[in-house]
Design a protein around this motif. Sequence first.
Motif, PDB file in Angstrom:
ATOM      1  N   THR A  90     -82.986 -55.380  26.766  1.00  0.00           N
ATOM      2  CA  THR A  90     -83.145 -53.668  25.623  1.00  0.00           C
ATOM      3  C   THR A  90     -84.270 -54.694  24.777  1.00  0.00           C
ATOM      4  O   THR A  90     -85.214 -53.844  24.653  1.00  0.00           O
ATOM      5  CB  THR A  90     -82.323 -53.781  25.633  1.00  0.00           C
ATOM      6  N   ALA A  91     -84.453 -56.128  24.143  1.00  0.00           N
ATOM      7  CA  ALA A  91     -85.467 -55.566  23.064  1.00  0.00           C
ATOM      8  C   ALA A  91     -86.543 -56.352  23.933  1.00  0.00           C
ATOM      9  O   ALA A  91     -87.750 -55.452  22.920  1.00  0.00           O
ATOM     10  CB  ALA A  91     -84.834 -57.211  22.741  1.00  0.00           C
ATOM     11  N   LEU A  92     -86.894 -56.973  24.725  1.00  0.00           N
ATOM     12  CA  LEU A  92     -88.303 -56.852  25.337  1.00  0.00           C
ATOM     13  C   LEU A  92     -88.836 -55.502  25.825  1.00  0.00           C
ATOM     14  O   LEU A  92     -89.955 -55.690  25.897  1.00  0.00           O
ATOM     15  CB  LEU A  92     -88.062 -57.359  26.817  1.00  0.00           C
ATOM     16  N   LEU A  93     -87.971 -54.318  26.067  1.00  0.00           N
ATOM     17  CA  LEU A  93     -88.533 -53.961  26.605  1.00  0.00           C
ATOM     18  C   LEU A  93     -88.540 -52.195  25.327  1.00  0.00           C
ATOM     19  O   LEU A  93     -90.536 -51.697  25.794  1.00  0.00           O
ATOM     20  CB  LEU A  93     -87.584 -52.158  27.799  1.00  0.00           C
ATOM     21  N   LEU A  94     -88.199 -52.435  24.175  1.00  0.00           N
ATOM     22  CA  LEU A  94     -88.548 -51.387  23.034  1.00  0.00           C
ATOM     23  C   LEU A  94     -89.449 -52.316  22.822  1.00  0.00           C
ATOM     24  O   LEU A  94     -90.802 -51.502  21.745  1.00  0.00           O
ATOM     25  CB  LEU A  94     -87.586 -51.844  22.743  1.00  0.00           C
ATOM     26  N   LEU A  95     -90.309 -53.461  22.638  1.00  0.00           N
ATOM     27  CA  LEU A  95     -91.371 -54.552  22.638  1.00  0.00           C
ATOM     28  C   LEU A  95     -92.642 -53.736  23.250  1.00  0.00           C
ATOM     29  O   LEU A  95     -93.321 -53.549  22.339  1.00  0.00           O
ATOM     30  CB  LEU A  95     -90.757 -55.489  22.329  1.00  0.00           C
ATOM     31  N   ALA A 104     -77.967 -60.343  29.800  1.00  0.00           N
ATOM     32  CA  ALA A 104     -79.340 -59.769  31.273  1.00  0.00           C
ATOM     33  C   ALA A 104     -80.347 -59.174  29.918  1.00  0.00           C
ATOM     34  O   ALA A 104     -81.237 -58.559  29.238  1.00  0.00           O
ATOM     35  CB  ALA A 104     -80.129 -60.022  32.341  1.00  0.00           C
ATOM     36  N   THR A 105     -79.348 -57.537  29.866  1.00  0.00           N
ATOM     37  CA  THR A 105     -79.646 -56.316  29.305  1.00  0.00           C
ATOM     38  C   THR A 105     -79.602 -56.540  27.884  1.00  0.00           C
ATOM     39  O   THR A 105     -80.980 -56.051  27.783  1.00  0.00           O
ATOM     40  CB  THR A 105     -78.501 -55.526  29.857  1.00  0.00           C
ATOM     41  N   PHE A 122     -82.768 -48.471  26.748  1.00  0.00           N
ATOM     42  CA  PHE A 122     -81.577 -48.048  26.547  1.00  0.00           C
ATOM     43  C   PHE A 122     -80.991 -47.426  27.909  1.00  0.00           C
ATOM     44  O   PHE A 122     -79.166 -47.670  27.436  1.00  0.00           O
ATOM     45  CB  PHE A 122     -81.650 -47.161  25.455  1.00  0.00           C
ATOM     46  N   ILE A 123     -81.036 -47.448  28.748  1.00  0.00           N
ATOM     47  CA  ILE A 123     -80.771 -46.635  30.305  1.00  0.00           C
ATOM     48  C   ILE A 123     -80.183 -47.871  30.962  1.00  0.00           C
ATOM     49  O   ILE A 123     -78.912 -48.007  31.087  1.00  0.00           O
ATOM     50  CB  ILE A 123     -81.901 -46.167  31.074  1.00  0.00           C
ATOM     51  N   LEU A 124     -80.599 -49.490  31.004  1.00  0.00           N
ATOM     52  CA  LEU A 124     -79.864 -50.285  31.325  1.00  0.00           C
ATOM     53  C   LEU A 124     -79.223 -50.499  30.757  1.00  0.00           C
ATOM     54  O   LEU A 124     -77.572 -51.685  31.190  1.00  0.00           O
ATOM     55  CB  LEU A 124     -81.372 -51.566  30.955  1.00  0.00           C
ATOM     56  N   TYR A 125     -79.255 -50.653  29.222  1.00  0.00           N
ATOM     57  CA  TYR A 125     -78.328 -51.232  27.926  1.00  0.00           C
ATOM     58  C   TYR A 125     -76.545 -50.440  28.595  1.00  0.00           C
ATOM     59  O   TYR A 125     -75.634 -50.373  28.244  1.00  0.00           O
ATOM     60  CB  TYR A 125     -78.137 -50.734  26.851  1.00  0.00           C
ATOM     61  N   ALA A 126     -76.810 -48.719  28.666  1.00  0.00           N
ATOM     62  CA  ALA A 126     -75.232 -47.953  28.727  1.00  0.00           C
ATOM     63  C   ALA A 126     -75.464 -48.106  30.436  1.00  0.00           C
ATOM     64  O   ALA A 126     -73.970 -47.864  30.988  1.00  0.00           O
ATOM     65  CB  ALA A 126     -76.237 -46.599  29.294  1.00  0.00           C
ATOM     66  N   ILE A 127     -76.192 -48.534  31.811  1.00  0.00           N
ATOM     67  CA  ILE A 127     -75.915 -48.985  32.776  1.00  0.00           C
ATOM     68  C   ILE A 127     -74.277 -50.833  32.723  1.00  0.00           C
ATOM     69  O   ILE A 127     -73.262 -50.773  33.583  1.00  0.00           O
ATOM     70  CB  ILE A 127     -76.427 -49.122  33.570  1.00  0.00           C
TER      71      ILE A 127
END
Length: 140
Positions: A15-20, A10-11, A47-52
Amino acid sequence: MMNSIILNAATRLLTALLLLFSIYMLLRGHNLPGGGFIGGLIGSTGFILYAIAQGSEATRGALKYEPQNIAMIGLGIALAAGVYAVFFGDAFFEGQWWFIGDRASGDYIPISTVLFFDIGVYLVVFGSILTLVLALEDEV
């Protein structure tokens, strides 16, 4: 770092959706709510979600550049956008405009130093937040 297959899958999508969405907020911010600060916060959230989910080393690898370097580049872009007006005899941070296309027909795209300032703010916020979060993630 959490070991969950659902969170990991999911992340990547989030991450891609939040960057867009953060880029959309950055570009829409001239005349409507949004802009560089909000866009940078939304982008860093991805990227915080990605780091988690993946850990700080994987996040640094995905970013390609150290977050503090991203913040410094953004600061330079924002400062250059402000200084640019001085070369034309205008006040510091006064917006300079260029128009791509035919202005007489109304078929043009306006580009200004304000946009470059917003891009700089976006990068400063994005890099600063990720610097703090990844430092905290390294301590845990």
